[in-house]
Motif scaffolding. Structure first.
Motif, PDB file in Angstrom:
ATOM      1  N   UNK A  33       0.842  -1.192   0.000  1.00 20.01           N
ATOM      2  CA  UNK A  33       0.000   0.000   0.000  1.00 20.01           C
ATOM      3  C   UNK A  33       0.879   1.245   0.000  1.00 20.01           C
ATOM      4  N   UNK A  34       0.237   2.390  -0.138  1.00 17.62           N
ATOM      5  CA  UNK A  34       0.971   3.645  -0.239  1.00 17.62           C
ATOM      6  C   UNK A  34       1.641   3.999   1.073  1.00 17.62           C
ATOM      7  N   UNK A  35       2.919   4.345   1.002  1.00 14.82           N
ATOM      8  CA  UNK A  35       3.546   4.977   2.155  1.00 14.82           C
ATOM      9  C   UNK A  35       3.013   6.401   2.237  1.00 14.82           C
ATOM     10  N   UNK A  36       3.253   7.077   3.332  1.00 11.63           N
ATOM     11  CA  UNK A  36       2.518   8.320   3.607  1.00 11.63           C
ATOM     12  C   UNK A  36       3.318   9.541   3.169  1.00 11.63           C
ATOM     13  N   UNK A  37       3.379   9.715   1.841  1.00 12.14           N
ATOM     14  CA  UNK A  37       4.118  10.818   1.250  1.00 12.14           C
ATOM     15  C   UNK A  37       3.212  11.607   0.313  1.00 12.14           C
ATOM     16  N   UNK A  38       2.955  12.864   0.638  1.00 11.00           N
ATOM     17  CA  UNK A  38       2.360  13.820  -0.286  1.00 11.00           C
ATOM     18  C   UNK A  38       0.845  13.691  -0.446  1.00 11.00           C
ATOM     19  N   UNK A  39       0.161  14.803  -0.278  1.00 13.27           N
ATOM     20  CA  UNK A  39      -1.272  14.907  -0.557  1.00 13.27           C
ATOM     21  C   UNK A  39      -1.569  14.515  -1.998  1.00 13.27           C
ATOM     22  N   UNK A  40      -0.746  14.965  -2.921  1.00 12.16           N
ATOM     23  CA  UNK A  40      -0.948  14.680  -4.340  1.00 12.16           C
ATOM     24  C   UNK A  40      -0.815  13.188  -4.635  1.00 12.16           C
ATOM     25  N   UNK A 124       7.348  12.840   6.648  1.00 13.56           N
ATOM     26  CA  UNK A 124       8.763  12.531   6.750  1.00 13.56           C
ATOM     27  C   UNK A 124       9.050  11.151   6.191  1.00 13.56           C
ATOM     28  N   UNK A 125      10.218  10.984   5.576  1.00 16.68           N
ATOM     29  CA  UNK A 125      10.587   9.731   4.925  1.00 16.68           C
ATOM     30  C   UNK A 125      12.051   9.437   5.210  1.00 16.68           C
ATOM     31  N   UNK A 126      12.331   8.234   5.694  1.00 13.62           N
ATOM     32  CA  UNK A 126      13.719   7.801   5.881  1.00 13.62           C
ATOM     33  C   UNK A 126      13.848   6.386   5.340  1.00 13.62           C
ATOM     34  N   UNK A 127      14.771   6.196   4.401  1.00 15.55           N
ATOM     35  CA  UNK A 127      14.949   4.890   3.749  1.00 15.55           C
ATOM     36  C   UNK A 127      16.395   4.443   3.883  1.00 15.55           C
ATOM     37  N   UNK A 128      16.589   3.227   4.341  1.00 13.00           N
ATOM     38  CA  UNK A 128      17.922   2.633   4.478  1.00 13.00           C
ATOM     39  C   UNK A 128      18.104   1.604   3.373  1.00 13.00           C
ATOM     40  N   UNK A 163      18.071   7.580   2.025  1.00 10.61           N
ATOM     41  CA  UNK A 163      17.251   8.667   1.483  1.00 10.61           C
ATOM     42  C   UNK A 163      16.489   9.292   2.648  1.00 10.61           C
ATOM     43  N   UNK A 164      16.437  10.617   2.669  1.00 12.21           N
ATOM     44  CA  UNK A 164      15.669  11.321   3.689  1.00 12.21           C
ATOM     45  C   UNK A 164      14.790  12.361   3.015  1.00 12.21           C
ATOM     46  N   UNK A 165      13.498  12.320   3.292  1.00 14.27           N
ATOM     47  CA  UNK A 165      12.576  13.246   2.659  1.00 14.27           C
ATOM     48  C   UNK A 165      11.751  14.014   3.668  1.00 14.27           C
ATOM     49  N   UNK A 166      11.427  15.253   3.333  1.00 13.42           N
ATOM     50  CA  UNK A 166      10.562  16.101   4.151  1.00 13.42           C
ATOM     51  C   UNK A 166       9.580  16.813   3.251  1.00 13.42           C
ATOM     52  N   UNK A 167       8.274  16.698   3.563  1.00 11.70           N
ATOM     53  CA  UNK A 167       7.251  17.329   2.748  1.00 11.70           C
ATOM     54  C   UNK A 167       6.324  18.209   3.553  1.00 11.70           C
ATOM     55  N   UNK A 168       5.867  19.302   2.947  1.00 16.97           N
ATOM     56  CA  UNK A 168       4.891  20.207   3.543  1.00 16.97           C
ATOM     57  C   UNK A 168       3.710  20.349   2.596  1.00 16.97           C
ATOM     58  N   UNK A 169       2.501  20.402   3.152  1.00 13.50           N
ATOM     59  CA  UNK A 169       1.274  20.448   2.365  1.00 13.50           C
ATOM     60  C   UNK A 169       0.346  21.550   2.881  1.00 13.50           C
ATOM     61  N   UNK A 183       5.555  21.278  -1.029  1.00  8.00           N
ATOM     62  CA  UNK A 183       7.000  21.377  -1.224  1.00  8.00           C
ATOM     63  C   UNK A 183       7.627  20.123  -0.639  1.00  8.00           C
ATOM     64  N   UNK A 184       8.650  19.589  -1.326  1.00  7.15           N
ATOM     65  CA  UNK A 184       9.288  18.362  -0.850  1.00  7.15           C
ATOM     66  C   UNK A 184      10.785  18.430  -1.107  1.00  7.15           C
ATOM     67  N   UNK A 185      11.557  18.078  -0.043  1.00 11.73           N
ATOM     68  CA  UNK A 185      13.010  18.034  -0.119  1.00 11.73           C
ATOM     69  C   UNK A 185      13.468  16.588   0.017  1.00 11.73           C
ATOM     70  N   UNK A 186      14.312  16.122  -0.893  1.00 14.02           N
ATOM     71  CA  UNK A 186      14.844  14.761  -0.854  1.00 14.02           C
ATOM     72  C   UNK A 186      16.368  14.821  -0.773  1.00 14.02           C
ATOM     73  N   UNK A 187      16.941  14.254   0.294  1.00 15.67           N
ATOM     74  CA  UNK A 187      18.380  14.248   0.505  1.00 15.67           C
ATOM     75  C   UNK A 187      18.917  12.832   0.364  1.00 15.67           C
ATOM     76  N   UNK A 188      20.010  12.690  -0.379  1.00 21.13           N
ATOM     77  CA  UNK A 188      20.645  11.395  -0.600  1.00 21.13           C
ATOM     78  C   UNK A 188      21.886  11.304   0.278  1.00 21.13           C
ATOM     79  N   UNK A 189      21.923  10.296   1.158  1.00 27.08           N
ATOM     80  CA  UNK A 189      23.077  10.082   2.015  1.00 27.08           C
ATOM     81  C   UNK A 189      24.044   9.100   1.387  1.00 27.08           C
TER      82      UNK A 189
END
Length: 251
Positions: A33-40, A124-128, A163-169, A183-189
């Motif tokens: 199922x969908x992870x919880x990222x973005x209203x869109x 918020x999104x954090x992926x290992x 991967x680390x993501x932060x979104x505002x709606x 707005x969404x920021x995605x940072x690659x570690x």
């Protein structure tokens, strides 16, 4: 339960395949199922205002994944969180084991202002990534999926750990008029510098025939047509405008 199957190019894909259970104000979900990222992204493709979603949702790899999650709703508040692995299609690929785990969460505050519906959210999104040689790539088509041309493309980014993501709606429905923006920021570690990429959009819509955009459960819902064809009406007509921005460069 919900199980959907698509058959592109003769292969079976599962958009949704999960079991869910409601216990009071809490819903537990297990499966794809969908992870919880973005209203869109969470709004069904049946109810989005444009045929294609905003560019950053595809570019940053938002997709349904196998996992377990819970959501809690009370009045104007909604909290969602889950632990996810890869998608079913990745897990079923020959020679491809699960190579990532992600933790995703989202908070929504949806108050009424008179007869108007407001929406404020953050995710918020954090992926290992588990493979020592993990690679990610962010890219997007020009707002249409009938071409494979990508005008924005990072190319392969190697040696990725996280991967680390932060979104505002924010959104509002004011009678026949609506506004929405994210707005969404995605940072690659990775070893060395950690690049950050950014995507956003701002849209507005107006219904000439008087309908309001639907809203339910922290996302947009179907529009209820006031005068449908089967009742002698002309259906629903409106105008939507969107500014869509995606930046896949980092100094």
């Amino acid at each position: 339960y919900n199980c959907e199957m698509d058959f592109p190019a003769g292969e079976v894909e599962f958009p949704d395949a999960y079991l869910s259970h409601e216990a009071g104000r809490v819903e537990l979900i297990l499966g794809q199922h969908n992870s919880f990222q973005s209203l869109e992204e969470l709004t069904s493709s049946l109810h989005t205002s444009f045929i294609e979603r905003a560019a950053f949702t595809d570019a940053f790899g938002f997709e349904r994944r196998v996992g377990v999650s819970a959501q809690y709703s009370k009045g104007q508040f909604l909290a969602q969180a889950g632990l996810f692995s890869d998608s079913i299609s990745d897990l079923n690929s020959v020679g491809d084991d699960n190579n990532s785990y992600s933790l995703d969460g989202r908070l929504v505050f949806a108050p009424m202002m008179g007869s108007s519906q407001l929406h404020f959210g953050a995710s918020g999104h954090y992926r290992q990534l588990n493979d020592a040689s993990s690679t990610v790539r962010y890219r997007q088509r020009p707002a249409i999926h009938t071409t494979d041309v990508r005008f924005v493309d990072t190319g392969n980014i190697n040696g990725v750990d996280t991967e680390t993501g932060l979104g505002l709606e924010a959104a509002g429905i004011f009678g026949r008029f609506h506004l929405a923006g994210e707005a969404f920021w995605q940072t690659v570690g990775r070893d060395g510098d950690d690049p950050t990429f950014f995507g956003s959009y701002l849209e507005g819509g107006y219904s000439f025939t008087g309908e309001s955009r639907g809203y339910k459960g922290g996302k947009f819902d179907r529009v209820k047509v006031l005068k449908p064809f089967d009742k002698g009406g002309w259906g629903s007509f409106g105008l939507n405008l969107r500014w869509d921005y995606l930046d896949l460069k980092d100094e």
